[in-house]
Design a protein around this motif. Structure first.
Motif, PDB file in Angstrom:
ATOM      1  N   ILE A 204       0.839  -1.203   0.000  1.00  0.00           N
ATOM      2  CA  ILE A 204       0.000   0.000   0.000  1.00  0.00           C
ATOM      3  C   ILE A 204       0.873   1.252   0.000  1.00  0.00           C
ATOM      4  N   LEU A 205       1.961   1.201   0.804  1.00  0.00           N
ATOM      5  CA  LEU A 205       2.879   2.349   0.836  1.00  0.00           C
ATOM      6  C   LEU A 205       3.483   2.577  -0.550  1.00  0.00           C
ATOM      7  N   SER A 206       3.824   1.485  -1.246  1.00  0.00           N
ATOM      8  CA  SER A 206       4.405   1.646  -2.588  1.00  0.00           C
ATOM      9  C   SER A 206       3.413   2.309  -3.530  1.00  0.00           C
ATOM     10  N   ILE A 207       2.140   1.941  -3.386  1.00  0.00           N
ATOM     11  CA  ILE A 207       1.133   2.559  -4.252  1.00  0.00           C
ATOM     12  C   ILE A 207       1.118   4.059  -4.010  1.00  0.00           C
ATOM     13  N   ILE A 208       1.108   4.428  -2.702  1.00  0.00           N
ATOM     14  CA  ILE A 208       1.106   5.855  -2.369  1.00  0.00           C
ATOM     15  C   ILE A 208       2.355   6.513  -2.956  1.00  0.00           C
ATOM     16  N   GLY A 209       3.498   5.815  -2.825  1.00  0.00           N
ATOM     17  CA  GLY A 209       4.749   6.340  -3.366  1.00  0.00           C
ATOM     18  C   GLY A 209       4.651   6.585  -4.862  1.00  0.00           C
ATOM     19  N   ALA A 210       4.071   5.616  -5.571  1.00  0.00           N
ATOM     20  CA  ALA A 210       3.960   5.746  -7.020  1.00  0.00           C
ATOM     21  C   ALA A 210       3.095   6.941  -7.388  1.00  0.00           C
ATOM     22  N   ILE A 211       2.007   7.122  -6.602  1.00  0.00           N
ATOM     23  CA  ILE A 211       1.133   8.267  -6.880  1.00  0.00           C
ATOM     24  C   ILE A 211       1.903   9.576  -6.684  1.00  0.00           C
ATOM     25  N   TYR A 212       2.719   9.628  -5.614  1.00  0.00           N
ATOM     26  CA  TYR A 212       3.493  10.845  -5.355  1.00  0.00           C
ATOM     27  C   TYR A 212       4.495  11.102  -6.464  1.00  0.00           C
ATOM     28  N   TYR A 213       5.112  10.027  -6.944  1.00  0.00           N
ATOM     29  CA  TYR A 213       6.084  10.196  -8.027  1.00  0.00           C
ATOM     30  C   TYR A 213       5.407  10.816  -9.245  1.00  0.00           C
ATOM     31  N   ARG A 214       4.222  10.310  -9.563  1.00  0.00           N
ATOM     32  CA  ARG A 214       3.459  10.828 -10.700  1.00  0.00           C
ATOM     33  C   ARG A 214       3.187  12.307 -10.525  1.00  0.00           C
ATOM     34  N   ARG A 215       2.739  12.669  -9.324  1.00  0.00           N
ATOM     35  CA  ARG A 215       2.438  14.080  -9.051  1.00  0.00           C
ATOM     36  C   ARG A 215       3.668  14.943  -9.260  1.00  0.00           C
ATOM     37  N   TYR A 216       4.780  14.425  -8.741  1.00  0.00           N
ATOM     38  CA  TYR A 216       6.021  15.185  -8.814  1.00  0.00           C
ATOM     39  C   TYR A 216       6.418  15.371 -10.279  1.00  0.00           C
ATOM     40  N   ALA A 217       6.320  14.276 -11.055  1.00  0.00           N
ATOM     41  CA  ALA A 217       6.719  14.328 -12.455  1.00  0.00           C
ATOM     42  C   ALA A 217       5.852  15.331 -13.218  1.00  0.00           C
TER      43      ALA A 217
END
Ligand SMILES: N[C@@H](CCC(=O)N[C@@H](CS)C(=O)NCC(=O)O)C(=O)O
Lengths: 407, 339
Positions: A204-217
């Protein structure tokens, strides 16, 4: 002058009919009264007639033992549990097939709808054939056809048993993990042991991480114009920590493989053919309708938008996904809601292939064994009503989000 | 949309009502036809022949009742019902009586508001399996997939049987016997279970009946009989005594061949005389003519003749009389006296 005075403040009853200011209200009031009286009459009539037959409506039967078994359940169930529980098992089965169907029908619909507009003549014709073929044949025929294909083209579990020479007529796939039989598909099932909670948490944390990466990009792209790769880093963030955790925690999740035991396969996960047939049929049938909706939505976006996107140097795929589809969504979502509602209600055709949905448990066996037809049908109607309203509500929220934001 | 359905249902519930109103016999007489609910097709019990004429053991009861009322065994409209639809059909007044392999149970008699008028076949639930399966007892069916007709006592007995023997199974609920037969033969289920008489009838229509065996266990009591709506006792009496007349006729040796002759003049058996209306006024007591029982027996004969012709040992179904023999022959059939 007395005359005009009385006209101003006096109100005569005849005005209700002859005065156009009041007439509309009169008509509405009378209609409402008639409708209410009609409903009241129907209810009283039903009540009196039931009483004459010696039946008093009551929901007490829901807590009595059901006495029958259900072939497929998502929560523990046995025949000693109540009719209410059996109804709930059916409700979950309905929700399962409806949600599976909505997801896959949307995917199929969007793909086909877009491909039907393809410049490739063969592809667009093929898609047209699919759409016209599937939406013009009654759904129940598709369900029965898929069921017949699934159960007649596959071997019985007995065929997997080796005969006296040690050869069996049928064999499993992927090193004995999957078996396709005329009763259902057997697949390995995950077994969650100690520590699997941590694994889920990491994921679940990785999913959140992936979402944050997308936002950042995205932010970086909008702010500086620099384009970071999107797909593979997100995938890495998703997979690597979970994989590491899996081994660090000592492989907490194992697979339970189906094995042949007695009459059927034991262990693993059993997906009955009835569920597969229903799911497939709902997908391709509703998918055909959704494809048309998507096509209409895409066509509704003016060609100038595409040309402008091309002029900016966007590739066709990006033009579709970044420019056309987001605008088409506004046209697509409202009719899509009614397709989801249709799919959900159509799932009650499960009875054709003995898939135990709520229509089959509450509205079928329970109704029959208890004889409480009116109660069961009202409960069933209420369930579908609530479900449909809930779907509409969610989709309306999505729709509001998709609206053109005026800046 | 859902709302319309709701009000629609309410309308139907509200309107489809005035049914159980007057006397069923008056309704039937006014209509000129008896509406009788039967199976959707079970060889020997109720099935339409090549010309669309219904024939069978249960059908004979319907025809006898029609003949008792109208003197014409063809004054019947047959309504095929499934295990699921039969009770709604009867309760709603769509049919006047149901003769469809239906088990007399406490809750059907009381809670569902029906009246069973008697038993025309004493039965029990059995299992059929392919010989190739190598199973010799129902207790060996652990883990098997079993086809059952839904809405039946079969479904409930099956759950009880497997639970009390601590073994598991997977039910495949089906609507009609034809569907059950097809699923079973296609191998979608390992075993098919229903009333033993039904299994015999079903097996008789298989291409290779010898490849299938009935397991020895009979796991329930299934007294099958005709039923009517609760509340119209006069109508219930009429159906009950028509059936009793068929049973008594066998006991007294009245057959379709000799019934006209025996009814022509009083015989020296007063019970036969009362039954056939040459003595006393029994017909009038149930609102029918003097020769009601003569007509009922004349259509397809007495109980024994009906049994032999449709499901007896000389037919492909080949059922022995067993429990269904007259009490004088050690069976359970026993008609109360006609007096
Ligand atoms: N006796 C049981 C079962 C009755 C039943 O469904 N019988 C089957 C086979 S013996 C039948 O008549 N099927 C004919 C049909 O499918 O219409 C009951 O009353 O619930």
């Amino acid at each position: 002058m007395a005359y005009s005075d009385s006209e101003r403040d006096g109100f005569r009853l005849s005005q209700l009919i002859y005065d156009s200011r009041y007439r509309a209200i009169t008509i509405q009031a009378v209609t409402l009264a008639l409708v209410v009286a009609g409903i009241f009459w129907l209810i009283m009539n039903a009540r009196n007639n039931l009483a004459a037959l010696g039946l008093t409506p009551s929901l007490d039967f829901l807590s009595n033992p059901a006495g029958y078994d259900i072939a497929f359940y998502l929560i523990p169930y046995d025949s000693q549990m109540s009719h209410g529980r059996a109804a709930f098992v059916g409700i979950l089965n309905t929700l399962l097939v409806a949600s599976l169907g909505c997801v896959t029908a949307t995917i199929v619909g969007v793909l086909v709808g877009v491909l039907r507009l393809s410049n490739n003549w063969v592809v667009s014709r093929l898609m047209a054939v699919y759409v016209e073929g599937f939406r013009n044949v009654p759904l129940v025929l598709w369900i029965l056809l898929f069921f017949a294909v699934l159960s007649e083209s596959t071997p019985a579990p007995r065929a997997f048993k080796p005969d006296e020479n040690g050869v069996s007529q049928a064999s499993m796939y992927l090193s004995d993990s999957f078996a396709f039989t005329n009763r259902g598909v057997y697949t390995p099932a995950p077994v969650w042991s100690d520590g699997s909670g941590w694994l889920v948490a990491v994921f679940i944390l990785s999913i959140i991480g992936a979402i944050y990466y997308r936002r950042y990009a995205r932010k970086l792209l909008f702010d500086t114009g620099r384009l970071l790769p999107m797909a593979w880093p997100a995938l890495l963030i998703l997979v690597v920590p979970a994989l590491l955790a899996y081994f660090v925690l000592g492989r907490p999740v194992t697979l339970d493989y189906p094995t042949l035991g007695g009459f059927n396969f034991k262990g693993g996960l059993n997906i009955p053919n009835s569920l597969l047939a229903l799911w497939l049929a709902l997908t391709v049938y509703t998918g055909a309708f959704i494809a048309e909706i998507v096509r209409a939505g895409v066509l509704s976006v003016s060609n100038g938008q595409t040309e402008a996107a091309f002029a900016l140097g966007l590739r066709p795929n990006r033009t579709m996904s970044l420019v056309v589809l987001p605008q088409a969504m506004r046209v697509i979502i409202p009719p899509l809601i009614s397709q989801f509602l249709n799919l959900t209600k159509n799932s009650s055709l499960a009875i054709a292939v003995s898939y135990p949905d709520v229509r089959a448990t509450l509205g079928g066996i329970t109704l029959n064994q208890t004889g409480r037809a009116l109660e069961c049908m009202l409960l069933l109607g209420l369930f579908y009503l609530i479900l449909s309203l809930a779907i509409s509500l969610v989709m309306n929220i999505v729709n509001n989000r998709m609206k053109l934001r005026e800046r | 949309m859902k709302k319309t359905v709701f009000f629609g249902a309410l309308t139907v519930a509200g309107l489809a009502a005035g049914v159980a109103s007057a006397s069923t016999l008056d309704d039937v007489k006014a209509r000129g036809k008896l509406n009788c609910g039967v199976t959707t097709g079970l060889a020997g019990f109720a099935a339409p022949d090549a010309n669309g004429n219904w024939d069978g053991f249960d059908v004979a009861v319907c025809r006898a009742v029609a003949a008792a009322i109208f003197g014409d065994g063809n004054a019947v409209e047959f309504t095929p019902t499934t295990g699921e639809t039969r009770f709604t059909a009867l309760a709603s007044g769509e049919i006047d009586m149901l003769a469809r392999n239906t088990t007399w149970t406490f809750s059907r008699d009381t809670d569902l508001k029906f009246d069973f008028v008697g038993v025309n076949y004493y039965d029990g639930q059995g299992f059929i399996v392919p010989k190739a399966l190598g199973v010799s007892s129902a207790k060996e069916l652990d883990g098997a997939t079993v086809c059952i007709q839904t809405g039946t006592t079969t479904e409930l007995n099956l759950a009880d049987f497997f639970r009390s023997n601590n073994i598991s199974y997977e039910p495949v609920p089906i609507q009609t016997n034809a569907e059950g037969q097809q699923q079973y033969l296609a191998g979608a289920c390992d075993a098919y279970t229903t009333d033993a008489s039904g299994l015999a009838a079903t097996r008789a229509t298989f291409e290779a009946p010898a490849d299938h065996v009935l397991l020895p266990e009979i796991i329930s009591k299934e007294p099958l009989g005709p039923l009517v709506r609760h509340g119209d006792n006069d109508w219930g009496d009429l159906v009950m005594w028509t059936m009793n007349a068929l049973i008594a006729a066998e006991e007294y040796g009245v057959t379709s061949a000799n019934v006209k002759e025996l009814a022509a003049a009083p015989t020296n058996n007063p019970e036969v005389n009362r039954l056939l209306g040459t003595e006393g006024e029994l017909g009038a007591m149930i609102g029918l003519s003097k020769d009601w029982a003569v007509n009922a027996i004349a259509v397809s004969g007495n109980y024994g003749e009906i049994f032999e012709k449709n499901i007896g040992e000389s037919t492909p179904i080949g059922l022995a009389r067993g429990l269904n023999a007259q009490w004088t022959n050690g069976g359970l059939l026993y008609s109360p006296p006609f007096r």
